[in-house]
Design an enzyme around this catalytic site. Structure first.
Site, PDB file in Angstrom:
ATOM      1  CG  ASN A   8       4.393  -1.774   5.120  1.00 42.70           C
ATOM      2  OD1 ASN A   8       5.537  -2.104   5.445  1.00 42.70           O
ATOM      3  ND2 ASN A   8       3.419  -2.651   5.103  1.00 42.70           N
TER       4      ASN A   8
ATOM      5  CG  ASP B 192      -5.343   5.916   2.474  1.00 42.83           C
ATOM      6  OD1 ASP B 192      -5.383   5.518   3.655  1.00 42.83           O
ATOM      7  OD2 ASP B 192      -4.481   6.693   2.050  1.00 42.83           O
TER       8      ASP B 192
ATOM      9  CB  CYS C 129      -3.684   1.713   7.033  1.00 43.23           C
ATOM     10  SG  CYS C 129      -3.414   3.196   8.031  1.00 43.23           S
ATOM     11  NE  ARG C 130      -4.528   1.451   1.774  1.00 42.83           N
ATOM     12  CZ  ARG C 130      -4.347   2.218   0.714  1.00 42.83           C
ATOM     13  NH1 ARG C 130      -5.208   2.158  -0.287  1.00 42.83           N
ATOM     14  NH2 ARG C 130      -3.323   3.046   0.636  1.00 42.83           N
ATOM     15  CB  SER C 131       0.235  -3.566   2.801  1.00 41.23           C
ATOM     16  OG  SER C 131       1.047  -2.609   3.427  1.00 41.23           O
TER      17      SER C 131
ATOM     18  CB  CYS D 107      -0.976  -0.026   1.175  1.00 41.51           C
ATOM     19  SG  CYS D 107      -0.211  -0.024   2.812  1.00 41.51           S
TER      20      CYS D 107
HETATM   21  P1  4NP Z   1      -1.767   2.780   4.078  1.00 39.71           P
HETATM   22  O1  4NP Z   1      -2.457   4.097   4.655  1.00 39.71           O
HETATM   23  O2  4NP Z   1      -1.210   3.149   2.719  1.00 39.71           O
HETATM   24  O3  4NP Z   1      -2.901   1.811   3.984  1.00 39.71           O
HETATM   25  O4  4NP Z   1      -0.701   2.368   5.055  1.00 39.71           O
HETATM   26  C1  4NP Z   1      -1.783   5.329   4.768  1.00 39.71           C
HETATM   27  C2  4NP Z   1      -0.914   5.545   5.782  1.00 39.71           C
HETATM   28  C3  4NP Z   1      -0.290   6.765   5.917  1.00 39.71           C
HETATM   29  C4  4NP Z   1      -0.553   7.779   5.016  1.00 39.71           C
HETATM   30  C5  4NP Z   1      -1.442   7.548   3.975  1.00 39.71           C
HETATM   31  C6  4NP Z   1      -2.041   6.323   3.848  1.00 39.71           C
HETATM   32  N1  4NP Z   1       0.061   9.041   5.164  1.00 39.71           N
HETATM   33  O5  4NP Z   1      -0.236   9.938   4.364  1.00 39.71           O
HETATM   34  O6  4NP Z   1       0.892   9.214   6.067  1.00 39.71           O
END
Ligand code: 4NP
Length: 148
Positions: free
Chosen positions: A6, A117, A8-10, A3
């Site tokens: 790294n 997201d 939240c989703r992955s 993602c």
């Molecule tokens: P992820 O979510 O891609 O599922 O881990 C996010 C985590 C952090 C951010 C964006 C999306 N950020 O902008 O910091």
């Protein structure tokens, strides 16, 4: 499982798929296309939703996706269209490109849907993401089982 951050989703995708495969036979890992959170544990909301389903994400640590991952992994699952394009930009060969898939296409082939997201939303978004990834990982695990 890849993602953006790294965190939240992955990490959820990694934990869920890991729980469904034989770890002697299948190696599962996750990474982010961005480096903002490198070295951090998953977001507390991801840890909490996974814990609710008996999956422990606490030992995971964010890392950035690297071109070496094209060699080390057979399949690279992107969570959304933007991650998918960012991974493809790093591909150097057709073999690399062929390894990259949008994870929800395992559930609805050719639909090119993204796992939303959940970072800026509430815990409901994490529940939704969890359900989507649980479905996708069940299908992936079944395919891996049939490949043997
Ligand atoms: P992820 O979510 O891609 O599922 O881990 C996010 C985590 C952090 C951010 C964006 C999306 N950020 O902008 O910091």
């Amino acid at each position: 499982m890849v993602c953006l951050g790294n965190i939240c989703r992955s990490p959820i995708a990694e934990g869920v798929l890991q729980s469904k495969v034989n770890s002697d036979l299948v190696y599962v890992d996750s990474a982010g296309t961005a480096a903002y959170h490198v070295g951090n544990a998953p977001d507390k909301r991801s840890i909490d939703i996974a814990f609710k389903y008996n999956i422990n994400l606490k030992n995971q640590k964010a890392r950035k996706f690297s071109v070496i991952d094209f060699e080390n992994f057979d399949t690279i699952y992107a969570m959304d269209e933007s991650n998918y394009q960012d991974i493809l930009k790093l591909a150097k060969t057709n073999a690399h490109t062929a390894k990259v898939k949008l994870i929800l296409n395992e559930v609805n082939p050719h639909s090119n849907q993204s796992v939303p997201d959940p970072y800026y939303g509430g815990s409901q978004g994490f529940e939704k993401v969890y359900v989507m990834l649980e479905k996708a990982c069940s299908i992936i695990a079944e395919k891996l089982q049939n490949d043997r």
